[in-house]
Design a protein around this motif. Structure first.
Motif, mmCIF file in Angstrom:
data_model
loop_
_atom_site.group_PDB
_atom_site.id
_atom_site.type_symbol
_atom_site.label_atom_id
_atom_site.label_comp_id
_atom_site.label_asym_id
_atom_site.label_seq_id
_atom_site.Cartn_x
_atom_site.Cartn_y
_atom_site.Cartn_z
ATOM 1 N N ALA A 179 4.248 3.530 5.289
ATOM 2 C CA ALA A 179 5.556 3.963 5.797
ATOM 3 C C ALA A 179 5.835 3.466 7.213
ATOM 4 O O ALA A 179 6.939 3.694 7.731
ATOM 5 C CB ALA A 179 5.648 5.486 5.772
ATOM 6 N N LEU A 180 4.889 2.785 7.845
ATOM 7 C CA LEU A 180 5.055 2.390 9.250
ATOM 8 C C LEU A 180 6.304 1.537 9.519
ATOM 9 O O LEU A 180 6.953 1.704 10.561
ATOM 10 C CB LEU A 180 3.802 1.641 9.731
ATOM 11 C CG LEU A 180 2.546 2.507 9.932
ATOM 12 C CD1 LEU A 180 1.358 1.647 10.355
ATOM 13 C CD2 LEU A 180 2.818 3.583 10.981
ATOM 14 N N PRO A 181 6.706 0.610 8.624
ATOM 15 C CA PRO A 181 7.925 -0.174 8.916
ATOM 16 C C PRO A 181 9.222 0.617 8.789
ATOM 17 O O PRO A 181 10.278 0.120 9.183
ATOM 18 C CB PRO A 181 7.885 -1.294 7.857
ATOM 19 C CG PRO A 181 6.474 -1.343 7.376
ATOM 20 C CD PRO A 181 5.989 0.065 7.454
ATOM 21 N N THR A 182 9.181 1.828 8.262
ATOM 22 C CA THR A 182 10.411 2.583 7.983
ATOM 23 C C THR A 182 11.301 2.780 9.204
ATOM 24 O O THR A 182 12.528 2.622 9.103
ATOM 25 C CB THR A 182 10.064 3.944 7.353
ATOM 26 O OG1 THR A 182 9.341 3.724 6.134
ATOM 27 C CG2 THR A 182 11.324 4.740 7.035
ATOM 28 N N GLY A 227 9.127 2.005 3.611
ATOM 29 C CA GLY A 227 8.328 1.098 4.431
ATOM 30 C C GLY A 227 8.068 -0.225 3.736
ATOM 31 O O GLY A 227 8.231 -1.300 4.335
#
Length: 735
Positions: free
Chosen positions: A389-392, A569
């Motif tokens: 989910a980090l790019p979200t 993400g």
């Protein structure tokens, strides 16, 4: 609920010819209605209450000639400076004149009169104004527009008609059949019977046919966006196959346990059918909830998809029992068909008994492993999804524009040619509407508005004004230095509105496709938290009603939040940042389409609750009937894992088939849904859920006494049905 569905299932099987005939008549009738009443498919992204929409409404009222669809014909000469020669100018004038005489065109602007010629004298832009909106431009008019400049091309010139008038409706082609074919293979492997697989697929296809025919039948009175039928088809196929799969699986299990076919159908619809009804209800709630956002095209998309899901549920609990009646025991593999009880009171063979009680399968083994290492399973699952989910937070939203269309499409070729000759800002020009009470007020405001816009950062040029016939409304074109989906252009829109918004005596409104896209994105972003709260809240209440538990619905909702965050993400990483874009056939990374996140939330929540209901309802059923909480968790996973795995693979296959379409919007929708289902089914529902249920133990089924009394008992686990069957057995068989 279970008892009612039990009777419905038995009744449908007894009157199977009548039930099948009714559905075929409905399919034929709606198909005929769709063929005769079908209306045009639109891409009318209206946004009530926004400045860009108010400007468009004002243009339609006071400046109708400028309110229709626009086209831009990009012209490239064979050599630099060719447009300065008499021969070059004659070619461009011929193209302009040809465009002016096209059917449906109000007029075309000579680029030499408005300075739409590149400094190197090689590129020119011919603006074409249509009398109607893009949705009302006929295929004949569009084809004629695309053929403009054929004589010039024969002389070595490059002519690329483009603009909003070329917005195309995505077509369903052979690529989606791949997903259906994979789904059929999964069904054959799951059932080990061509009859069971074919009947399940037939049932789902009839449901999809009814849903889609009904949708097109009402398209003459309801404006359908081009993505609404695609979304309805995606969901109709996926849930239609899945719902039929669950009922057929329970029917087969009942047969193996020695139950007569009619009774087996009744019990299958009474138990698995209850799960289907409530799972379908969560999907419908999530989709119909899109209406609260108050965006017309999104409301239509949600309701269209909800309608196909509703049909899928009705077909599963009525037509499926009828088809099972025709199939009888042939839904079983041949080696088991002769092993089950045949109605003469004989005992089942050892082979059939072992098949019914087999606890050595993958589902049971996986359940024992997950419950044994429940804490590590929870930690690995949660941390892993958190990393995905980090790019979200980097997600950006926009409406699609020609620069992100499929390479080779007319819209993309025109956009690329315009960018090559004039820069990216010319592909996303803005329109400023100046409206006064009288012509004098409008004329006096135009120089001031022009000066304020020219002093704004990131403005490349401001075109001379066009005046309405009564002189009270003026239209100014504004060309940014950046492309329509870039962050700098969004900043420019807000800066221009801030600079010209407070002028006395006139209304100054900013619109255009780029501004509309920005307004759509902002409104959807603002509505997302409210929608998420509404959908999750309603569905938690529904699951509380189903499972008679407080913690199970909360766990289900938290698991969904993990699913949607990880899905966002991955989708951002691929479609916006371009990582592994080649694997999905993406030509140009770009911001996600504005309505994808909120649509994804609605659909994924409904589908996530499908698996939650199917797995946990079996756990609840065994717990209510006397198993310990730990054993009920293992039983629920053991009996449901194979079927849920098959259902998830089918959904992934159906959604994944849409990734092969050229349209980047449909491609991103199919990708996000396929990834979301994979994460939710295999990581959240089949790993984290049993681990958490095992950790909670009996507490998972705790419900405050006052709340237990307040909630109606819908009996999804079939406790009331079992009592009904016991009473029926005590009384004796009835005719």
């Amino acid at each position: 609920m279970a008892t009612l569905l039990y009777r419905l299932g038995r009744g449908s099987m007894r009157r199977r010819r009548l039930v099948a005939a009714i559905w075929l008549v409905v399919l034929a009738g709606l198909g005929l209605a769709a063929g005769t009443l079908r209306g045009p498919i639109a891409d009318n992204f209206t946004m009530p209450g926004t400045e860009s929409q108010r400007a468009l409404d004002l243009l339609a009222e006071q400046f109708p000639a400028a309110s229709g669809a626009t086209g831009t014909i990009a012209v490239k000469a064979p050599t630099d400076g060719a447009l300065a020669s008499p021969q070059g100018q004659a070619v461009v004038k011929e193209i302009t004149q040809e465009a002016t005489t096209l059917p449906g065109v109000v007029g075309a602007v000579d680029p030499f009169q408005v300075g739409a010629v590149s400094p190197d004298g090689r590129y020119a832009l011919v603006q074409v104004q249509f009398a109607t909106g893009a949705d009302e431009v006929t295929d004949t008019q569009r084809d004629a527009y695309e053929r403009v400049g054929e004589r010039a091309e024969a002389q070595g010139w490059q002519v690329s008609p483009g603009g909003e008038v070329l917005s195309a409706v995505p077509e369903i082609g052979s690529t989606e059949i791949i997903g259906v074919a994979v789904a059929a293979i999964v069904l054959v492997i799951t059932f080990g019977s061509l009859v069971a697989a074919g009947m399940t697929m037939l049932n789902a296809l009839i449901g999809v046919g009814v849903g889609m025919a009904g949708l097109f039948a009402i398209s003459s009175v309801v404006d359908l966006s081009s993505t609404a039928p695609i979304l309805a088809l995606m969901l109709g196929l996926a849930v239609g196959i899945d719902y039929s799969l669950f009922i057929t699986s329970r029917y087969r299990q009942n047969l193996i346990e020695g139950v007569e076919p009619e009774e087996a159908v009744g019990r299958a619809v009474g138990t698995a059918g209850s799960a289907v009804v409530f799972a379908g209800a969560t999907v419908v709630i999530a989709l119909a909830g899109l209406a609260v956002v108050n965006i017309p095209f999104l409301t239509v998309m949600g309701l269209a998809a909800a309608g196909t899901v509703t049909v899928a549920v009705l077909v599963a609990i009525t037509l499926q029992p009828a088809l099972l009646g025709f199939a009888g025991r042939r839904v079983l593999p041949r080696k088991l068909r002769s092993a089950v009880q045949v109605g003469d009171g004989t005992e089942r063979t050892v082979e059939a008994a072992e098949a019914a009680e087999d606890r050595s399968g993958f589902g049971f083994r996986w359940a024992r492993l997950v419950t044994r290492f429940r804490v590590p399973a929870i930690l690995v699952g949660v941390v892993g999804l958190g990393l995905l989910a980090l790019p979200t937070p980097d997600m950006r939203l926009a409406l699609p524009d020609p620069s992100t269309a499929a390479v080779g499409s007319p819209a993309r070729e025109s956009s690329d040619l315009i960018t090559e000759g004039f820069g990216p800002g010319f592909t996303g020009r803005l329109a400023v509407v100046v409206a006064g009470d009288d012509p004098q007020a409008t004329s006096a405001a135009i120089p001031q508005v022009t000066a304020l816009i020219q002093r704004t950062d990131n403005v490349l040029a401001v075109a001379p004004p066009q005046l309405s016939p009564d002189g009270r409304t003026a239209l100014l074109g504004v060309v940014p230095t950046t492309g329509p989906t870039e962050e700098a252009t969004e900043t420019l829109v807000n800066d221009v509105r801030g600079a010209v918004g407070g002028l006395p005596g006139v209304d100054v409104l900013l619109t255009g496709a780029t501004a509309v896209g920005i307004d759509v994105s902002e409104k959807l972003s603002d509505a997302m938290p409210v929608y998420l709260l509404l959908v999750v809240g309603l569905s938690v209440l529904l699951l509380m009603l189903v499972f008679r538990s407080l913690l199970v619905p909360i766990k289900a909702a938290l698991g969904f939040l993990l699913t949607v965050a990880a899905t966002f993400g991955i989708t951002v990483a691929v479609f916006q940042q371009g990582h592994l874009a080649d694997l999905v056939g993406l030509d140009t990374p770009s911001p996600l389409v504005s309505f994808l996140p909120i649509l994804l939330i609605g659909i994924l929540f409904g589908l996530a609750m499908d698996y939650e209901v199917f797995l946990v309802s079996r756990m609840r059923e065994d717990f209510v009937h006397g198993d310990t909480a730990h054993q009920a968790t293992i039983n629920g996973m053991g009996h449901g894992a194979r079927v849920v795995t098959a259902a998830a693979l089918i959904m992934i296959s159906v959604f994944g088939g849409f990734v092969f379409l050229d349209d980047p919007v449909i491609k991103s929708m199919g990708f996000a849904l396929a990834i979301g289902v994979a994460i939710d089914a295999f990581v959240v529902r089949m790993t984290i859920v049993p681990a958490v249920m095992s950790l909670l133990g009996k507490r998972a089924w705790w419900l405050p006494r006052w709340l237990d009394k307040a909630l109606p008992n819908v009996d999804i686990e079939g406790e009331g049905l079992r009592a009904h069957l016991d009473e029926k057995a005590a009384v004796g068989p009835r005719g």
